[in-house]
Design a protein around this motif. Structure first.
Motif, PDB file in Angstrom:
ATOM      1  N   THR A 117      19.621 -17.020  -1.519  1.00  0.00           N
ATOM      2  CA  THR A 117      18.603 -18.006  -1.188  1.00  0.00           C
ATOM      3  C   THR A 117      19.149 -19.414  -1.358  1.00  0.00           C
ATOM      4  N   GLN A 118      18.398 -20.351  -0.811  1.00  0.00           N
ATOM      5  CA  GLN A 118      18.820 -21.746  -0.854  1.00  0.00           C
ATOM      6  C   GLN A 118      18.923 -22.265  -2.287  1.00  0.00           C
ATOM      7  N   ASP A 119      18.086 -21.706  -3.186  1.00  0.00           N
ATOM      8  CA  ASP A 119      18.115 -22.170  -4.572  1.00  0.00           C
ATOM      9  C   ASP A 119      19.084 -21.369  -5.450  1.00  0.00           C
ATOM     10  N   GLY A 120      19.990 -20.616  -4.803  1.00  0.00           N
ATOM     11  CA  GLY A 120      21.065 -19.965  -5.543  1.00  0.00           C
ATOM     12  C   GLY A 120      20.788 -18.573  -6.055  1.00  0.00           C
ATOM     13  N   ARG A 121      19.658 -17.982  -5.674  1.00  0.00           N
ATOM     14  CA  ARG A 121      19.355 -16.620  -6.094  1.00  0.00           C
ATOM     15  C   ARG A 121      20.162 -15.612  -5.279  1.00  0.00           C
ATOM     16  N   ALA A 122      20.458 -14.484  -5.901  1.00  0.00           N
ATOM     17  CA  ALA A 122      21.083 -13.361  -5.209  1.00  0.00           C
ATOM     18  C   ALA A 122      20.139 -12.176  -5.319  1.00  0.00           C
ATOM     19  N   LEU A 123      19.743 -11.632  -4.182  1.00  0.00           N
ATOM     20  CA  LEU A 123      18.788 -10.528  -4.142  1.00  0.00           C
ATOM     21  C   LEU A 123      19.429  -9.317  -3.482  1.00  0.00           C
TER      22      LEU A 123
ATOM     23  N   ARG B  61       0.827  -1.212   0.000  1.00  0.00           N
ATOM     24  CA  ARG B  61       0.000   0.000   0.000  1.00  0.00           C
ATOM     25  C   ARG B  61       0.864   1.266   0.000  1.00  0.00           C
ATOM     26  N   TYR B  62       2.132   1.139   0.443  1.00  0.00           N
ATOM     27  CA  TYR B  62       3.072   2.253   0.330  1.00  0.00           C
ATOM     28  C   TYR B  62       3.705   2.309  -1.065  1.00  0.00           C
ATOM     29  N   ARG B  63       3.330   1.348  -1.920  1.00  0.00           N
ATOM     30  CA  ARG B  63       3.795   1.281  -3.309  1.00  0.00           C
ATOM     31  C   ARG B  63       5.306   1.088  -3.385  1.00  0.00           C
ATOM     32  N   ARG B  64       5.806   0.264  -2.491  1.00  0.00           N
ATOM     33  CA  ARG B  64       7.235  -0.041  -2.466  1.00  0.00           C
ATOM     34  C   ARG B  64       7.549  -1.252  -3.348  1.00  0.00           C
ATOM     35  N   ARG B  65       8.762  -1.290  -3.853  1.00  0.00           N
ATOM     36  CA  ARG B  65       9.258  -2.419  -4.651  1.00  0.00           C
ATOM     37  C   ARG B  65       9.904  -3.405  -3.669  1.00  0.00           C
ATOM     38  N   PHE B  66       9.202  -4.479  -3.413  1.00  0.00           N
ATOM     39  CA  PHE B  66       9.687  -5.410  -2.388  1.00  0.00           C
ATOM     40  C   PHE B  66       9.332  -6.838  -2.763  1.00  0.00           C
ATOM     41  N   LEU B  67       9.942  -7.751  -2.053  1.00  0.00           N
ATOM     42  CA  LEU B  67       9.683  -9.177  -2.245  1.00  0.00           C
ATOM     43  C   LEU B  67       9.656  -9.847  -0.883  1.00  0.00           C
ATOM     44  N   VAL B  68       8.693 -10.752  -0.698  1.00  0.00           N
ATOM     45  CA  VAL B  68       8.655 -11.609   0.491  1.00  0.00           C
ATOM     46  C   VAL B  68       9.195 -12.976   0.087  1.00  0.00           C
ATOM     47  N   VAL B  69      10.185 -13.470   0.819  1.00  0.00           N
ATOM     48  CA  VAL B  69      10.680 -14.826   0.610  1.00  0.00           C
ATOM     49  C   VAL B  69      10.239 -15.654   1.806  1.00  0.00           C
ATOM     50  N   ASP B  70       9.396 -16.641   1.545  1.00  0.00           N
ATOM     51  CA  ASP B  70       8.745 -17.398   2.614  1.00  0.00           C
ATOM     52  C   ASP B  70       9.120 -18.870   2.542  1.00  0.00           C
ATOM     53  N   ALA B  71       9.690 -19.389   3.621  1.00  0.00           N
ATOM     54  CA  ALA B  71      10.084 -20.795   3.682  1.00  0.00           C
ATOM     55  C   ALA B  71       8.904 -21.723   3.954  1.00  0.00           C
ATOM     56  N   GLY B  72       7.721 -21.141   4.241  1.00  0.00           N
ATOM     57  CA  GLY B  72       6.534 -21.962   4.474  1.00  0.00           C
ATOM     58  C   GLY B  72       6.554 -22.704   5.794  1.00  0.00           C
TER      59      GLY B  72
ATOM     60  N   SER C 296       8.203 -18.590  -2.669  1.00  0.00           N
ATOM     61  CA  SER C 296       8.492 -19.722  -1.789  1.00  0.00           C
ATOM     62  C   SER C 296       9.983 -20.038  -1.865  1.00  0.00           C
ATOM     63  N   GLY C 297      10.639 -19.975  -0.742  1.00  0.00           N
ATOM     64  CA  GLY C 297      12.072 -20.235  -0.710  1.00  0.00           C
ATOM     65  C   GLY C 297      12.645 -19.918   0.656  1.00  0.00           C
ATOM     66  N   THR C 298      13.934 -20.104   0.789  1.00  0.00           N
ATOM     67  CA  THR C 298      14.620 -19.878   2.060  1.00  0.00           C
ATOM     68  C   THR C 298      15.817 -18.965   1.854  1.00  0.00           C
ATOM     69  N   VAL C 299      15.874 -17.890   2.621  1.00  0.00           N
ATOM     70  CA  VAL C 299      17.047 -17.011   2.604  1.00  0.00           C
ATOM     71  C   VAL C 299      18.090 -17.602   3.541  1.00  0.00           C
ATOM     72  N   GLU C 300      19.233 -17.941   3.000  1.00  0.00           N
ATOM     73  CA  GLU C 300      20.282 -18.576   3.796  1.00  0.00           C
ATOM     74  C   GLU C 300      21.241 -17.573   4.409  1.00  0.00           C
ATOM     75  N   SER C 301      21.456 -16.443   3.744  1.00  0.00           N
ATOM     76  CA  SER C 301      22.414 -15.472   4.283  1.00  0.00           C
ATOM     77  C   SER C 301      22.063 -14.074   3.815  1.00  0.00           C
ATOM     78  N   VAL C 302      22.425 -13.104   4.652  1.00  0.00           N
ATOM     79  CA  VAL C 302      22.284 -11.685   4.317  1.00  0.00           C
ATOM     80  C   VAL C 302      23.606 -11.010   4.657  1.00  0.00           C
ATOM     81  N   GLU C 303      24.154 -10.263   3.720  1.00  0.00           N
ATOM     82  CA  GLU C 303      25.399  -9.547   3.989  1.00  0.00           C
ATOM     83  C   GLU C 303      25.245  -8.072   3.653  1.00  0.00           C
ATOM     84  N   ARG C 304      26.025  -7.261   4.347  1.00  0.00           N
ATOM     85  CA  ARG C 304      26.003  -5.812   4.114  1.00  0.00           C
ATOM     86  C   ARG C 304      26.877  -5.507   2.918  1.00  0.00           C
TER      87      ARG C 304
END
Length: 310
Positions: free
Chosen positions: A101-107, A31-42, A84-92
């Protein structure tokens, strides 16, 4: 829009986790019209709730899965993207954060909101799958203590925390037994006195057999052969916070492993926010939703300031 479209550029916000906190944040951010993504491991803890009677607006109760489905539908109605996926690490990184992510994506994202929750520690009992996976052991007397008024209650755990939960349940019943599953209670003298005054018994033997009937745990048999009958069992073994993706970023962590945040739900690292059970405080859906609303709004205003809009 797929995650492939999303990872081709920098997000305003990456939301890690799609439970009550993550989905509330998604509603606000959309609703704030932001460009975002939710990554949910379920793996939201809320999905285990058979029927919640203390969530406002649902006088007849609501199941955890129904609540999550309603929130997801609402978020997606405003354009939220949930992967649907799992974020394994976050770095600055220089321009924000890089998540893998677990499936090799870089966000890449300007800010991150972690809403990964906690995992309940389950008691090691015979027939563990039958007992635990069917939801026959309760975990939250704050949520459902009202439903066990005058029940014969067993509380699984030992030490100060377990005694604290047993004493909390005295609001609802006078028949409470602590089950340590073979562990010593290890209480201070004052705590032992308080337990005795409250009429709480401690059984420090292992449990040899679990007896189920009518869709509930009816009795436990100890190693010495004593049969203990109950109407309700609670686990007071605690939780393990899901902080792995962010714990190495220099964030403040409580003694119980959960994240410390400020009044805007920001961790000790600029641009990294947290909401829900992974944050130090009361593990309640309503609290998670409130924290998520605060975090999403703080993030939106932060980005407005950075972009010269305020």
């Amino acid at each position: 829009m797929t995650i492939d479209d999303m990872d081709s550029g920098r997000l305003d916000v990456l939301v890690v986790g799609g439970g009550p906190a993550g989905l509330t944040a998604a509603i606000y951010l959309a609703r704030y019209r932001r460009r975002f993504l939710v990554v949910d491991a379920g793996a939201s803890r809320a999905s285990w709730i058979p029927l919640s009677h203390n969530h406002a607006g649902f006088p007849d109760g609501v199941t955890g899965n129904d609540l999550l489905a309603r929130m997801r539908t609402q978020a997606e109605r405003y354009g939220a993207r949930i992967h649907s996926g799992t974020v394994e690490s976050v770095e600055r990184v220089e321009d924000g954060f890089l998540a893998r992510t677990q499936d090799g994506r870089a966000l890449r994202a300007r800010t991150v909101l972690t809403a990964t929750g906690v995992i309940d520690l389950e008691p090691q009992l015979p027939n563990l799958y039958q007992v635990v996976q069917r939801g026959l052991i309760r975990h939250c007397p704050i949520c459902d203590g009202f439903e066990v008024i005058d029940h014969r209650i067993g509380v699984i755990g030992h030490g100060t925390d377990a005694l604290g939960e047993a004493l909390f349940l005295r609001t609802y019943s006078r028949d409470i037994t602590l089950l340590t599953l073979g562990e010593p209670m290890k209480l201070e003298e004052a705590e032992e006195r308080r337990m005795a005054e409250a009429g709480i018994r401690a059984v420090e033997e292992p449990v040899a057999e679990v007896h189920c009937e009518g869709g509930r745990i009816a009795a436990l048999t100890t190693a010495s052969g004593e049969r203990l009958t109950f109407d309700t069992l609670y686990s007071a073994l605690g939780t393990v916070p899901r902080t792995d993706p962010v714990k190495d970023l220099g964030v403040r962590i409580c003694p119980d492993g959960r994240l410390v945040t400020d009044g805007h739900q920001q961790t000790g690292l600029e641009g990294l926010y947290a909401a829900g059970d992974v944050v130090d405080g009361l593990n309640q859906i309503s609290v998670a939703m409130g924290q998520a609303a605060i975090a999403a709004t703080a993030i939106h205003r932060r980005l407005q300031i950075e972009d010269g809009e305020l």
